[in-house]
Design a protein around this motif. Sequence first.
Motif, PDB file in Angstrom:
ATOM      1  N   ARG A  35       0.815  -1.226   0.000  1.00 42.97           N
ATOM      2  CA  ARG A  35       0.000   0.000   0.000  1.00 42.97           C
ATOM      3  C   ARG A  35       0.843   1.268   0.000  1.00 42.97           C
ATOM      4  N   ARG A  36       2.054   1.221   0.586  1.00 42.85           N
ATOM      5  CA  ARG A  36       3.013   2.327   0.563  1.00 42.85           C
ATOM      6  C   ARG A  36       2.436   3.631   1.124  1.00 42.85           C
ATOM      7  N   GLY A  37       1.686   3.591   2.197  1.00 45.62           N
ATOM      8  CA  GLY A  37       1.029   4.773   2.731  1.00 45.62           C
ATOM      9  C   GLY A  37       1.932   5.971   2.915  1.00 45.62           C
ATOM     10  N   SER A  38       2.945   5.847   3.740  1.00 43.49           N
ATOM     11  CA  SER A  38       3.848   6.972   4.007  1.00 43.49           C
ATOM     12  C   SER A  38       4.710   7.296   2.795  1.00 43.49           C
ATOM     13  N   SER A  39       5.104   6.285   2.060  1.00 42.51           N
ATOM     14  CA  SER A  39       5.926   6.507   0.866  1.00 42.51           C
ATOM     15  C   SER A  39       5.180   7.342  -0.165  1.00 42.51           C
ATOM     16  N   ALA A  40       3.901   7.074  -0.343  1.00 44.01           N
ATOM     17  CA  ALA A  40       3.108   7.803  -1.336  1.00 44.01           C
ATOM     18  C   ALA A  40       3.034   9.294  -1.022  1.00 44.01           C
ATOM     19  N   LEU A  41       3.203   9.664   0.234  1.00 41.42           N
ATOM     20  CA  LEU A  41       3.159  11.074   0.622  1.00 41.42           C
ATOM     21  C   LEU A  41       4.407  11.838   0.181  1.00 41.42           C
ATOM     22  N   LEU A  42       5.555  11.183   0.173  1.00 42.59           N
ATOM     23  CA  LEU A  42       6.822  11.867  -0.096  1.00 42.59           C
ATOM     24  C   LEU A  42       7.537  11.461  -1.375  1.00 42.59           C
ATOM     25  N   ILE A  43       7.299  10.263  -1.829  1.00 44.10           N
ATOM     26  CA  ILE A  43       8.039   9.784  -3.000  1.00 44.10           C
ATOM     27  C   ILE A  43       7.120   9.866  -4.207  1.00 44.10           C
ATOM     28  N   THR A  44       7.381  10.833  -5.068  1.00 48.29           N
ATOM     29  CA  THR A  44       6.490  11.075  -6.194  1.00 48.29           C
ATOM     30  C   THR A  44       7.049  10.637  -7.542  1.00 48.29           C
ATOM     31  N   LYS A  45       8.340  10.343  -7.598  1.00 51.38           N
ATOM     32  CA  LYS A  45       8.925   9.879  -8.861  1.00 51.38           C
ATOM     33  C   LYS A  45       9.849   8.700  -8.596  1.00 51.38           C
ATOM     34  N   PRO A  46      10.128   7.911  -9.624  1.00 55.58           N
ATOM     35  CA  PRO A  46      10.991   6.734  -9.437  1.00 55.58           C
ATOM     36  C   PRO A  46      12.352   7.103  -8.854  1.00 55.58           C
ATOM     37  N   ARG A  47      12.765   6.324  -7.864  1.00 58.12           N
ATOM     38  CA  ARG A  47      14.063   6.522  -7.217  1.00 58.12           C
ATOM     39  C   ARG A  47      14.368   5.290  -6.387  1.00 58.12           C
ATOM     40  N   PRO A  48      15.629   5.053  -6.079  1.00 57.66           N
ATOM     41  CA  PRO A  48      15.966   3.916  -5.220  1.00 57.66           C
ATOM     42  C   PRO A  48      15.385   4.128  -3.820  1.00 57.66           C
ATOM     43  N   GLY A  49      15.039   3.036  -3.185  1.00 59.54           N
ATOM     44  CA  GLY A  49      14.467   3.130  -1.844  1.00 59.54           C
ATOM     45  C   GLY A  49      14.722   1.875  -1.040  1.00 59.54           C
TER      46      GLY A  49
END
Length: 184
Positions: free
Chosen positions: A115-129
């Motif tokens: 679901r990536r809840g917190s990630s969806a708030l800050l990560i808006t483009k492809p990048r390593p994670g």
Amino acid sequence: RGGIRTKSDIEKRLRVRYAGAVPTLESTLGKERPTEPPEEYVVSHPFSIFAESFRALQAFMMLGGAKTSGAKAGRVIAISSALPQEGKTTTSTCLARTTAMGGVSTVLVDCDLRRRGSSALLITKPRPGLYEYLAGEVSLDDALVLHEASGMYLLGTAAPQADARDPLTPENLARMTAELRQRF
């Protein structure tokens, strides 16, 4: 009849200390309507009753939690629930942001790989994670995202996991936790 409704119920029936309650943002505003999501509200209104509830929760966890031995070590806090839509993302993001704004070096690790809840708030483009970090493809520094307004870092994912393999193995989690404790 068997529900848990009060501080006393929690302490007597669950045999744990009561940490406090976090109100909904709407309940703290009276007749006003929120104009931004809770995780942004705690940053733009750091002295609000809503933000204060997260500082109180942080104080409970930092002062009342397990003792650490030896040198200063980072505290690991897990926020979980049995069902979706119970507020894990809002709670963890608001808690991490208010903690960081209070001067504590803070990283929020979004382990909800689907679901990536917190990630969806800050990560808006492809990048390593998180995936790439756990696979050893990138360093921790390359995987972290800074939320500049609060000073909180996020270790999350840019996209939902594409395969069924679970990178959150005990070995990977131990390695990640050890490295995060050194930095945060």
